[in-house]
Scaffold this motif. Sequence first.
Motif, PDB file in Angstrom:
ATOM      1  N   THR A  35       0.827  -1.207   0.000  1.00 54.32           N
ATOM      2  CA  THR A  35       0.000   0.000   0.000  1.00 54.32           C
ATOM      3  C   THR A  35       0.860   1.254   0.000  1.00 54.32           C
ATOM      4  OG1 THR A  35      -1.541  -1.262   1.380  1.00 54.32           O
ATOM      5  CG2 THR A  35      -1.969   1.092   1.159  1.00 54.32           C
ATOM      6  N   VAL A  36       2.091   1.127   0.476  1.00 56.00           N
ATOM      7  CA  VAL A  36       3.005   2.266   0.625  1.00 56.00           C
ATOM      8  C   VAL A  36       3.133   3.066  -0.662  1.00 56.00           C
ATOM      9  CG1 VAL A  36       5.416   2.884   1.051  1.00 56.00           C
ATOM     10  CG2 VAL A  36       4.273   1.211   2.511  1.00 56.00           C
ATOM     11  N   ASP A  37       3.259   2.390  -1.789  1.00 57.89           N
ATOM     12  CA  ASP A  37       3.413   3.092  -3.070  1.00 57.89           C
ATOM     13  C   ASP A  37       2.230   4.007  -3.368  1.00 57.89           C
ATOM     14  OD1 ASP A  37       5.723   1.663  -3.271  1.00 57.89           O
ATOM     15  OD2 ASP A  37       5.343   0.907  -5.289  1.00 57.89           O
ATOM     16  N   GLY A  38       1.042   3.639  -2.870  1.00 53.85           N
ATOM     17  CA  GLY A  38      -0.134   4.467  -3.103  1.00 53.85           C
ATOM     18  C   GLY A  38      -0.360   5.490  -2.010  1.00 53.85           C
ATOM     19  N   SER A  39      -0.172   5.096  -0.736  1.00 55.82           N
ATOM     20  CA  SER A  39      -0.436   6.011   0.373  1.00 55.82           C
ATOM     21  C   SER A  39       0.562   7.163   0.429  1.00 55.82           C
ATOM     22  CB  SER A  39      -0.436   5.247   1.699  1.00 55.82           C
ATOM     23  OG  SER A  39       0.814   4.620   1.929  1.00 55.82           O
ATOM     24  N   PHE A  40       1.775   6.953  -0.075  1.00 55.10           N
ATOM     25  CA  PHE A  40       2.747   8.037  -0.146  1.00 55.10           C
ATOM     26  C   PHE A  40       2.218   9.164  -1.030  1.00 55.10           C
ATOM     27  CE2 PHE A  40       6.427  10.206  -1.950  1.00 55.10           C
ATOM     28  CZ  PHE A  40       7.214  10.435  -0.840  1.00 55.10           C
ATOM     29  N   VAL A  41       1.668   8.787  -2.186  1.00 55.09           N
ATOM     30  CA  VAL A  41       1.093   9.781  -3.103  1.00 55.09           C
ATOM     31  C   VAL A  41      -0.183  10.366  -2.509  1.00 55.09           C
ATOM     32  CG1 VAL A  41       0.223  10.178  -5.432  1.00 55.09           C
ATOM     33  CG2 VAL A  41       2.078   8.554  -5.063  1.00 55.09           C
ATOM     34  N   THR A  42      -0.952   9.547  -1.803  1.00 52.41           N
ATOM     35  CA  THR A  42      -2.183  10.042  -1.188  1.00 52.41           C
ATOM     36  C   THR A  42      -1.891  11.185  -0.223  1.00 52.41           C
ATOM     37  OG1 THR A  42      -3.180   7.841  -1.338  1.00 52.41           O
ATOM     38  CG2 THR A  42      -4.209   9.395   0.165  1.00 52.41           C
TER      39      THR A  42
END
Length: 348
Positions: A35-42
């Motif tokens: 999820t890190v790859d997405g939550s960083f951008v979030t």
Amino acid sequence: MFVAIFGSVEQGIIYAIMALGVYLTFRVLDFPDLTVDGSFVTGGATAATMITLGYNPILATICAVFTGFIAGSITGILHTKAKINALLAGILMMIALHSINLRIMGFTLDSGNGRPTIPLSNSETIFTSMATFWKGLGIDEAINNTLRNIGFEQTPNTWGTLFLMIIVTCIIKFAADWFLKTESGLALRATGDNPKMIRSFSANTDTLIILGLGLSNALVALSGALIAQYSRFADVQAGIGMIVSGLASVIIGEAIFGTKSVVRTTLAVVCGAIIYRIVIALAMQIKIFDTGDLKLLTAIIVIIALVLPKVFEKRKDRKRKAKRKAERLAQLTGKKEGEPIAEIKWNQ
């Protein structure tokens, strides 16, 4: 060179917050959370959108933390309640977040459609406010004058960002140390080590996993929000490979500083993130590399960080075995301590 390394240290301290989040899932919970790859951008998208819409940068950053917590919690729910494989749950959430991030960034447009980038060059951020305050104190000028007197021709524009992030990262590091020593933190660590055992003590491992993933991605989103304000833009592609960077920071830090205690391990993660960014900056100074080779360099650094500790451990094992063999041989032959093996006289 000094300015480039200084910038790498600044970025490394910000990315250290993300590395602490990765540490919580991969080391504490033993959960491969992509999820890190997405939550960083979030985190970056939420903060940049709110700042563009006129909200206070601190409020925007706090909201980014909450969005990261929600994203991580959903991954935990998919795994614990929907019984989806941990790796697949992270991948599904990462994919979903790509569209969600575009939607969040689309709030800055009248049409509401997604946009890939939000510039913050004309907006006030936490770092621009800190730079203005810091320069008003006259500390920047004093430090830079001292550096020029000792031979540094190029100096940073402001030291405010560095000192601010040192304070913020230290607070988060000590908060993580404190939490992992509380009853909930110990239960979280036990869940990663032996979930069957912790369930035998009537602990709800599902809740602990959801909480751990939420806290992890909250830290990742905070790092994303700060990086967006530091870079003066938010990009929907900024999270690609972020999980690898976080793992590299954790592995490098653990290999250099060790993992004898929680306090030492979290410090190792922070230092590992800084070292990783410095290595990347130095590698990019070599003319054979360009910006497009950044992911390749990251992969090479992770491979080296994974292989070298095992090589050193094998060498230590060989030395220990050789020493034990020599000690046993000495006992069998009556060799005195310090006597060369070649001088041993065998009994007839």
